[in-house]
Design a protein around this motif. Sequence first.
Motif, PDB file in Angstrom:
ATOM      1  N   LEU A 117       0.826  -1.207   0.000  1.00 11.67           N
ATOM      2  CA  LEU A 117       0.000   0.000   0.000  1.00 11.67           C
ATOM      3  C   LEU A 117       0.861   1.259   0.000  1.00 11.67           C
ATOM      4  O   LEU A 117       1.908   1.296   0.639  1.00 11.67           O
ATOM      5  CB  LEU A 117      -0.889   0.030   1.237  1.00 11.67           C
ATOM      6  CG  LEU A 117      -2.069  -0.926   1.260  1.00 11.67           C
ATOM      7  CD1 LEU A 117      -2.797  -0.791   2.582  1.00 11.67           C
ATOM      8  CD2 LEU A 117      -3.005  -0.681   0.119  1.00 11.67           C
ATOM      9  N   PRO A 118       0.385   2.303  -0.690  1.00  8.50           N
ATOM     10  CA  PRO A 118       1.094   3.582  -0.604  1.00  8.50           C
ATOM     11  C   PRO A 118       0.993   4.161   0.805  1.00  8.50           C
ATOM     12  O   PRO A 118       0.047   3.881   1.545  1.00  8.50           O
ATOM     13  CB  PRO A 118       0.386   4.463  -1.626  1.00  8.50           C
ATOM     14  CG  PRO A 118      -0.829   3.757  -2.046  1.00  8.50           C
ATOM     15  CD  PRO A 118      -0.742   2.341  -1.591  1.00  8.50           C
ATOM     16  N   ASP A 119       1.965   4.974   1.181  1.00  4.99           N
ATOM     17  CA  ASP A 119       1.984   5.580   2.520  1.00  4.99           C
ATOM     18  C   ASP A 119       0.724   6.387   2.808  1.00  4.99           C
ATOM     19  O   ASP A 119       0.284   6.449   3.945  1.00  4.99           O
ATOM     20  CB  ASP A 119       3.215   6.474   2.683  1.00  4.99           C
ATOM     21  CG  ASP A 119       4.493   5.658   2.751  1.00  4.99           C
ATOM     22  OD1 ASP A 119       4.417   4.458   3.102  1.00  4.99           O
ATOM     23  OD2 ASP A 119       5.561   6.221   2.451  1.00  4.99           O
ATOM     24  N   SER A 120       0.122   6.974   1.782  1.00  4.15           N
ATOM     25  CA  SER A 120      -1.073   7.798   1.979  1.00  4.15           C
ATOM     26  C   SER A 120      -2.253   7.000   2.515  1.00  4.15           C
ATOM     27  O   SER A 120      -3.182   7.565   3.080  1.00  4.15           O
ATOM     28  CB  SER A 120      -1.463   8.478   0.667  1.00  4.15           C
ATOM     29  OG  SER A 120      -1.757   7.505  -0.322  1.00  4.15           O
TER      30      SER A 120
ATOM     31  N   THR B 223      -9.364   0.655   7.299  1.00  3.96           N
ATOM     32  CA  THR B 223      -9.706  -0.485   6.444  1.00  3.96           C
ATOM     33  C   THR B 223      -8.503  -0.905   5.626  1.00  3.96           C
ATOM     34  O   THR B 223      -8.182  -2.090   5.537  1.00  3.96           O
ATOM     35  CB  THR B 223     -10.892  -0.134   5.534  1.00  3.96           C
ATOM     36  OG1 THR B 223     -12.016   0.214   6.345  1.00  3.96           O
ATOM     37  CG2 THR B 223     -11.262  -1.295   4.633  1.00  3.96           C
ATOM     38  N   ALA B 224      -7.820   0.050   5.028  1.00  6.24           N
ATOM     39  CA  ALA B 224      -6.626  -0.264   4.244  1.00  6.24           C
ATOM     40  C   ALA B 224      -5.544  -0.877   5.122  1.00  6.24           C
ATOM     41  O   ALA B 224      -4.898  -1.856   4.724  1.00  6.24           O
ATOM     42  CB  ALA B 224      -6.112   0.994   3.553  1.00  6.24           C
ATOM     43  N   ALA B 225      -5.354  -0.341   6.311  1.00  4.90           N
ATOM     44  CA  ALA B 225      -4.340  -0.869   7.217  1.00  4.90           C
ATOM     45  C   ALA B 225      -4.636  -2.314   7.609  1.00  4.90           C
ATOM     46  O   ALA B 225      -3.715  -3.131   7.736  1.00  4.90           O
ATOM     47  CB  ALA B 225      -4.243   0.010   8.458  1.00  4.90           C
ATOM     48  N   ALA B 226      -5.907  -2.650   7.771  1.00  2.00           N
ATOM     49  CA  ALA B 226      -6.293  -4.014   8.139  1.00  2.00           C
ATOM     50  C   ALA B 226      -6.042  -5.007   7.002  1.00  2.00           C
ATOM     51  O   ALA B 226      -5.953  -6.213   7.241  1.00  2.00           O
ATOM     52  CB  ALA B 226      -7.766  -4.054   8.542  1.00  2.00           C
ATOM     53  N   LEU B 227      -5.920  -4.508   5.782  1.00  5.86           N
ATOM     54  CA  LEU B 227      -5.682  -5.368   4.621  1.00  5.86           C
ATOM     55  C   LEU B 227      -4.264  -5.227   4.074  1.00  5.86           C
ATOM     56  O   LEU B 227      -3.927  -5.824   3.056  1.00  5.86           O
ATOM     57  CB  LEU B 227      -6.695  -5.034   3.518  1.00  5.86           C
ATOM     58  CG  LEU B 227      -8.148  -5.332   3.859  1.00  5.86           C
ATOM     59  CD1 LEU B 227      -9.082  -4.710   2.829  1.00  5.86           C
ATOM     60  CD2 LEU B 227      -8.371  -6.829   3.948  1.00  5.86           C
TER      61      LEU B 227
ATOM     62  N   LEU C  32      -2.189  -8.169   2.833  1.00  7.42           N
ATOM     63  CA  LEU C  32      -2.730  -8.890   1.681  1.00  7.42           C
ATOM     64  C   LEU C  32      -2.763  -8.031   0.416  1.00  7.42           C
ATOM     65  O   LEU C  32      -3.004  -8.547  -0.673  1.00  7.42           O
ATOM     66  CB  LEU C  32      -4.159  -9.362   1.988  1.00  7.42           C
ATOM     67  CG  LEU C  32      -4.310 -10.306   3.174  1.00  7.42           C
ATOM     68  CD1 LEU C  32      -5.775 -10.545   3.472  1.00  7.42           C
ATOM     69  CD2 LEU C  32      -3.585 -11.619   2.911  1.00  7.42           C
ATOM     70  N   ALA C  33      -2.536  -6.747   0.564  1.00 11.54           N
ATOM     71  CA  ALA C  33      -2.707  -5.808  -0.544  1.00 11.54           C
ATOM     72  C   ALA C  33      -1.457  -5.705  -1.401  1.00 11.54           C
ATOM     73  O   ALA C  33      -0.338  -5.681  -0.899  1.00 11.54           O
ATOM     74  CB  ALA C  33      -3.077  -4.437  -0.010  1.00 11.54           C
TER      75      ALA C  33
ATOM     76  N   ALA D 138      -8.533 -14.963   1.426  1.00  9.57           N
ATOM     77  CA  ALA D 138      -8.185 -14.425   2.742  1.00  9.57           C
ATOM     78  C   ALA D 138      -8.666 -12.984   2.881  1.00  9.57           C
ATOM     79  O   ALA D 138      -9.174 -12.580   3.932  1.00  9.57           O
ATOM     80  CB  ALA D 138      -6.682 -14.503   2.967  1.00  9.57           C
ATOM     81  N   ALA D 139      -8.525 -12.198   1.816  1.00 10.70           N
ATOM     82  CA  ALA D 139      -8.961 -10.794   1.861  1.00 10.70           C
ATOM     83  C   ALA D 139     -10.474 -10.700   2.012  1.00 10.70           C
ATOM     84  O   ALA D 139     -10.973  -9.931   2.841  1.00 10.70           O
ATOM     85  CB  ALA D 139      -8.504 -10.054   0.610  1.00 10.70           C
ATOM     86  N   LEU D 140     -11.216 -11.465   1.233  1.00  8.50           N
ATOM     87  CA  LEU D 140     -12.680 -11.418   1.331  1.00  8.50           C
ATOM     88  C   LEU D 140     -13.163 -11.918   2.692  1.00  8.50           C
ATOM     89  O   LEU D 140     -14.124 -11.381   3.250  1.00  8.50           O
ATOM     90  CB  LEU D 140     -13.323 -12.215   0.200  1.00  8.50           C
ATOM     91  CG  LEU D 140     -13.202 -11.596  -1.184  1.00  8.50           C
ATOM     92  CD1 LEU D 140     -13.698 -12.565  -2.253  1.00  8.50           C
ATOM     93  CD2 LEU D 140     -13.951 -10.276  -1.262  1.00  8.50           C
TER      94      LEU D 140
END
Length: 84
Positions: free
Chosen positions: A2-5, A11-15, A18-19, A40-42
Amino acid sequence: MLPDSLRENPTAAALADLAADGNFEFGELTIEVEPGNIHAALDRIRNTLGFNRLSTITGVDLYPAEPRFAVIYHVQSIATRERL
């Protein structure tokens, strides 16, 4: 990765593990997941993050890009009105 932003988005942090990529545009979060991580993500999206509505599954032909095809899942949390 994930990008730092997006690291501050819960929600993004929890994934994040897997992202493969992600962005936040037009008020909606998009997380890109490698095919091997989709189950796993779903599972995490539904059981941990509380997204309880799968509104759309669609395929996209990204020709001439590789990989050429992608599957898009649109999910929603009815309680928080968040879309992913």
